[in-house]
Design an enzyme around this catalytic site. Structure first.
Site, PDB file in Angstrom:
ATOM      1  N   GLU A 402       0.822  -1.128   0.246  1.00  0.00           N
ATOM      2  CA  GLU A 402      -0.141   0.141   0.169  1.00  0.00           C
ATOM      3  C   GLU A 402       1.285   1.313   0.201  1.00  0.00           C
ATOM      4  O   GLU A 402       0.153   2.398   0.681  1.00  0.00           O
ATOM      5  CB  GLU A 402      -0.617  -0.280   0.988  1.00  0.00           C
ATOM      6  CG  GLU A 402      -2.224  -1.049   1.300  1.00  0.00           C
ATOM      7  CD  GLU A 402      -2.735  -1.430   0.536  1.00  0.00           C
ATOM      8  OE1 GLU A 402      -2.506  -1.050  -0.691  1.00  0.00           O
ATOM      9  OE2 GLU A 402      -3.346  -2.686   0.216  1.00  0.00           O
ATOM     10  N   GLY A 403       2.286   1.088  -0.172  1.00  0.00           N
ATOM     11  CA  GLY A 403       2.703   2.218  -0.378  1.00  0.00           C
ATOM     12  C   GLY A 403       3.932   2.474  -0.098  1.00  0.00           C
ATOM     13  O   GLY A 403       3.532   2.001   1.354  1.00  0.00           O
TER      14      GLY A 403
END
Length: 592
Positions: A402-403
């Protein structure tokens, strides 16, 4: 009356404890949903972990089918599509409960989150009616195809292409996607590609049976070995034009907004995982005898247990505070006439700063908990026969999912400054006031003796420390600040620690007034221990930033101000941790 707060506004605005939600306030129905998820893990997942990690044929899909039968895949899906229609914070509670399910938790969250939500929030009615009911029951499984070999954090640089055929009926998709969770068994793929020479991505709903899809074998990974992770190749995959998701070139916006949801949900999942690992660590410490005593009697072990619990309690406070903020924003938007799907997206987008903070602080908390869990188990912690080995390996991906945490830290500051530039948040006014305060004589007026008054003053001063550093950095570096990643990450650390410290303090204050001083004394200890630690960490991060661009008398003045804003009264953290540890040891589990 409950007061609403805008995303990121915590930096400049005080929040009252009455205006936050704490996990202790979940109603009976939410607790029953949570218990259903925990029971499912106990009966269907935790006794099959070796088989799951070996990727036994059909096992993961069978587990997702059973989860679908129980409604676990549709908690936040509207009733018209076969779901329960529960609010955002209840869906956070489900992610929390399932978080202790190792690879199963990854498969379920990928399906219910990034696999399903793009259609729910961006699909037209025909797309939602066709796909969402089957995704809700688990009849169809979903995957999300964004990352490419040369396109990770820079998602919009992807090279997968989409070209309309001569008849104008289908887009031909060509390209390669990698690290695709659920890729090996998914029926539906959310795929991002650029049409012709477009600047931004577009998004498509692709069914496996469209053809033109091939895959590499399963990836061999450090952890989450039981989750299916494939490289996927699209070779003239013909996608009907009606399967474009939203508008042309809206794909990057879809990716960003869905990742906001994924970040805070990942945070919730790490909370559930940490809770399980901490409980196992407590039980082992009570059972393991050395020098004729359970090792839970020793101060070094008690320190670890108390610190693990304190960090968990703190991020748990922040996650559910933000979850309720999102729900409150959604309710206000719908009441104002906004479409429900748009309101869902807008409410999460409004708190994207908090989502990024929670993703970072929760994933790093989990890494701390599993690392100390291995240490408490000692030699057995390093053995694959004991439960810590899998937990240790599986936790590492969360700082990349998610980053990456580095990207999320940069986003925290970037989003704050952009909102300030747009006039959505008044950061410069308070920052200038703090700068002016450096020239004034400190107020040594009478101390407020109300409960938590001293701690609230510390939080207020820590916010001033953040404004001092951020304001000075903007003024000194101007447009070049965006290139100074080390300074930006220092500022993000200040902001993040402020948010989590304030969250845990507000939770302790709310419990103090609802349960009484004696019954809430240990949660107050946890809030104070975390705050004590946050003061020092903020001081270090702020100093590193100031040293990076300040000089001469100006630097000396800012350092004097920083010392003023990062002061705290002496507090016996050893005794507080002892009290916390005794509670954990007596209850033989994480019990707050």
């Amino acid at each position: 009356m409950k007061q609403t707060i805008k995303g990121g506004e915590f930096v400049i605005k005080e929040t009252e404890y009455a205006n936050i939600f704490i996990p202790e306030e979940f109603d009976e129905e939410a607790r029953m949903i949570r218990q259903t998820c925990l029971d499912f893990l106990d009966t269907e997942v935790l006794n099959k972990l070796d088989r799951i990690d070996a990727q036994e044929e059909g096992l993961m899909t069978n587990l997702l089918d059973k989860a679908g039968e129980l409604g676990m895949l549709g908690v936040s899906i509207p009733e018209q599509y076969g779901g329960f229609g529960k609010n955002f914070n209840t869906s956070m509670l489900v992610a929390d409960a399932v978080g202790g399910g190792f690879s199963f938790a990854v498969a379920l969250s990928a399906h219910t989150g990034i696999g399903t939500l793009p259609i729910l929030y961006y699909g037209n009615e025909a797309q939602k009616n066709k796909y969402i009911p089957k995704l809700t029951t688990g009849e169809w499984k979903a995957a999300y195809c964004l990352t490419e070999p040369n396109s990770g954090s820079d998602a919009n640089s992807g090279r997968t292409s989409a070209k309309l055929n001569a008849e104008g009926t289908h887009y031909l998709i060509n390209g390669q996607k990698m690290w695709i969770t659920n890729g090996g068994f998914a029926d539906i793929f959310i795929v991002f590609a650029k049409i012709d020479n477009d600047k931004d991505l577009s998004a498509f709903i692709i069914e496996r049976n469209f053809g033109g899809i091939t895959m590499n074998p399963e990836e061999h990974k450090l952890g989450i070995k039981g989750s299916s992770t494939r490289q996927i190749f699209f070779n003239d995959c013909a996608v009907p034009v009606e399967n474009m998701l939203s508008d042309r070139e809206n794909g990057f916006k879809i990716a960003v907004n869905i990742l906001n949801i994924g970040r805070i949900k990942l945070g919730a999942a790490t909370i559930g995982s940490s809770r399980a690992i901490l409980t196992q660590s407590i039980k082992y410490a009570n059972e393991r005898v050395q020098f004729n005593l359970p090792i839970s009697k020793f101060g070094a072990i008690r320190y670890k247990l108390a610190e693990m619990a304190t960090r968990l309690f703190a991020v748990e406070s922040a996650a559910y505070r933000a979850g309720q903020n999102i729900d409150d924003a959604y309710d206000a938007l719908v009441e104002g006439g906004m479409d429900e799907a748009k309101a869902k997206l807008k409410s999460v987008e409004q708190f994207a700063i908090e989502c990024a903070i929670i993703k970072v602080w929760c994933s790093e908390m989990l890494d701390y908990v599993v690392d100390e869990g291995v240490q408490i188990y000692g030699g057995m912690g390093y053995s694959a026969e004991a439960p810590m080995e899998r937990a240790y390996r599986d936790s590492r991906i969360n700082r990349i999912f998610e980053g990456t945490n580095e990207v999320n830290r940069l986003l925290v500051v970037d989003m704050l400054l952009k909102r300030a530039m747009k006039g959505e948040l008044d950061l410069m006014g308070p920052a200038q006031a703090v700068a002016g305060e450096l020239m004034s004589i400190p107020d040594f007026g009478a101390e407020d003796e109300a409960p938590f008054a001293a701690e609230k003053k510390i939080i207020a001063n820590l916010k001033k420390a953040g404004l001092l550093v951020a304001g000075a950095a903007v003024q000194k570096l101007m447009m070049s600040l965006s290139k100074e990643q080390e300074i930006l990450m220092n500022i993000a650390d200040v902001i993040g620690y402020v948010y989590v410290a304030e969250s845990v303090l507000l939770r302790a204050e709310k419990l103090h007034y609802s349960r009484g001083e004696e019954a809430s004394s240990l949660t107050t200890d946890m809030a104070r221990v975390y705050l004590y630690s946050a003061v020092d960490k903020i001081n270090i991060a702020a100093k590193e930033a100031l040293y990076s661009f300040g000089e001469g008398d100006e630097l000396n003045m800012m350092l004097v101000g920083l010392r003023r804003f990062t002061k705290a009264q002496p507090f016996n953290v050893k005794d507080a941790r002892q009290r916390i540890a005794r509670k954990l040891i007596d209850e033989n589990k994480y019990c707050f």
